[in-house]
Design a protein around this motif. Structure first.
Motif, short mmCIF file in Angstrom:
data_model
loop_
_atom_site.label_atom_id
_atom_site.label_comp_id
_atom_site.label_asym_id
_atom_site.label_seq_id
_atom_site.Cartn_x
_atom_site.Cartn_y
_atom_site.Cartn_z
N GLY A 190 111.64 140.21 -5.90
CA GLY A 190 110.72 140.48 -7.19
C GLY A 190 109.42 140.84 -6.73
N TYR A 191 108.83 141.59 -7.34
CA TYR A 191 107.41 142.16 -7.18
C TYR A 191 106.35 141.01 -6.73
CZ TYR A 191 103.19 144.66 -6.91
OH TYR A 191 101.88 145.52 -6.75
N ASP A 192 106.18 139.90 -7.55
CA ASP A 192 105.16 138.94 -7.67
C ASP A 192 105.34 138.39 -6.03
OD1 ASP A 192 103.74 139.71 -9.61
OD2 ASP A 192 104.53 138.35 -11.14
N TYR A 248 108.48 145.41 -12.04
CA TYR A 248 109.14 144.29 -12.20
C TYR A 248 110.51 144.26 -12.81
CZ TYR A 248 104.19 143.02 -12.24
OH TYR A 248 102.91 142.60 -11.92
#
Lengths: 258, 258, 258
Positions: free
Chosen positions: C250-252, C238
């Motif tokens: 971003g990861y999400d 993150y």
């Protein structure tokens, strides 16, 4: 490519170099003056045999390379550098980019892993095993059937930097695990076992297990058992024979047969 | 072979390469564009000088190699790789397969042992000694007359992986023994001594001895004595002069004579 | 020199070698039989691809080299040795003199630093990072997005020397800092963090921080904060995206977009 044998045309061979029968020398390998290499040896690419010692740099015009003798059936992998001025027994086997420096006397069946570095002025017995990236300081004396695992370092200067050199001594059948540092002049006893990540500051007694930073005696080797079978695993010579002279017959029978 | 001098016919030499007088370049060595190498330097086989930096790989067609300048009387042993984009003073000496990366400013008389790796973006003073397999992280700043022994690593990322880089700083005359890890941003004070296998997490004060995992202050350097003679051995500059500018005259006389 | 592309005239290329489009092969590089190298790959000098495995030495006359497949856009720096008998995904990047041995299955985007040594018989996922001089023992299994820092060693022999091999297992997103030894068969859990100079003797639970010799659990990764900003820094995915598939988004969001 055909499986190559002979001296590759890109190899550079010095004066007074003696190759035994059936020797293979790989591409771009350099063999300096006064190297002798025994029958059936296989040398990879980019190897240097007979690397000049320090005197070369102070007076290259008058320098004469000391002899390097390597016994028969050596396997020397790519990128290895072996200095002039040492004697090495039969069946040397190296990984890639090993370094063996000058004024060392090395027995038969030494195996030296990738990136390992023997700093010279050492005495090494028979059937010794250095795994990858082992660093053996000058003046080290190692017996026979000794195992040293990756990233272990033998030091030699008691008050760095100083003029003193106190080499480490390792007795027969000792096993030294991964990432161990042994301080100058320390003796590692016969059949002993040094655990991973230890700092060895004082003598390790025969048949003992030491571990920790600093290393302390934690067991006898006879206390260590295989977790699955419950059997004793040390002294290892009664449980392991691959590549050893007692392979297929057991240690005691081999001793009795000699 | 004759003791070779000059540029070996198998060497590959780029554009705008400037060699001083009496330079020797070994077999299969590659010198990329924009390298300057001082008088009397001796470069072994399989060396790379001026290795391209990372931008080369993203746009090789437009890449221009930054200059690399190495002072006179260098001895660069086989397999060493020195990147473009650094400046190195006189009398550099390397072991085999050392790596010195870009954007570093390096003083005179640096000795770098076999397999040592300076990761670049570093500042290194004069008469510094790296033994074998020392790893110097990016952004390290090292003073003068500093000794670093095998398998010691200077880190730089406080929260790996992160975008921060906090280099280690080492002050003059400090000695860091074998297999030490120094955490990011830590300062190692002048004349201090870090014992083998230590993990250094906080500042080491001048003239102190630290050791352990984690390292703690265990003594003053003035407490350490030669076990045989009982004499003080630190600060080492009063007891050791080989290769140092005060060789043969003593440190105090040398300081007074400057 | 012109910025070179194509196969350098000093390179030695075996039989049944397949190069993709726009491949560069550096000086003195050797490519043994049955190597496939993907489009746009750049291979430096003195590299060996398809190094013969151990059977070569016992019967060179009948030896056939197992295939080595390396995906597109590899960057393989000078002195690296990659054995025959492995499969490697796209965008492999190596430092200098890395070693990757046989019978390994390696995913995409592996980066292997200078001098690192993967001993073979390993399984390695995608986007794994080995910094310099990392040693990965045989039978290691590594997931995806794993970071391993310099001089860390994964062992595999529970009773050295023995016939057993118990590889280390590392789960996704784990971070293992500098100069860590992991003992045979140990599992390093998802999102965990192992501190520098640790000796890991038992399982590391997910999302935990372990440190010391021997390593003990010292925190949750959620307890670790940036000293300057006070912000959480783990799980690192993150807070860090350079070179990762979620770079710039971003990861999400990346997970949601898959």
């Amino acid at each position: 490519m055909k499986n190559f044998s002979g001296v590759h045309p890109t190899a550079i061979i010095g004066d007074n170099v003696v190759f035994g029968r059936d020797v293979t020398i790989g591409a771009n390998t350099i063999v300096y003056d006064n190297v002798t290499l025994g029958d059936g040896s296989m040398v990879g690419a980019n190897v240097i045999l007979g690397e000049p010692v320090g005197e070369f740099y102070s007076d290259p015009g008058h320098y004469k390379n000391p002899p390097l003798t390597i016994g028969p059936k050596a396997i020397i992998r790519s990128g290895t550098v072996i200095y002039s001025g040492s004697t090495i027994g039969e069946r040397l086997e190296t990984g890639h980019r090993a370094t063996l420096r000058e004024k060392s006397s090395i027995g038969a069946n030494l195996r030296v892993g990738t990136l390992s570095d023997v700093q010279g002025h050492c005495s090494i017995g028979d059937y010794v095993r250095f795994h990858s990236n082992v660093h053996i300081g000058q003046r080290t004396v190692i017996g026979n059937y000794v195992w040293i695992f990756p990233f272990t370092v033998f030091t030699n200067d008691p008050h760095p930097p100083s003029y003193e050199q106190a080499g480490v001594a390792v007795d027969d059948f000792a096993v030294i695990a991964t990432m161990v540092v042994v301080l100058p002049g320390v003796r590692i006893g016969k059949d002993s076992l040094v655990g991973a990540s230890s700092l060895v500051k004082r003598e390790v007694l025969p048949e003992t297990v030491v571990a920790g930073n600093p290393a302390r005696q934690v067991a006898s080797i006879h206390d260590i058992r295989n977790r699955s079978t419950g059997e004793n695993v040390y002294p290892w010579r009664y449980h392991f024979d691959r590549g050893m002279p007692w392979e297929g017959m057991g240690y005691d029978r081999w001793v009795a047969s000699r």
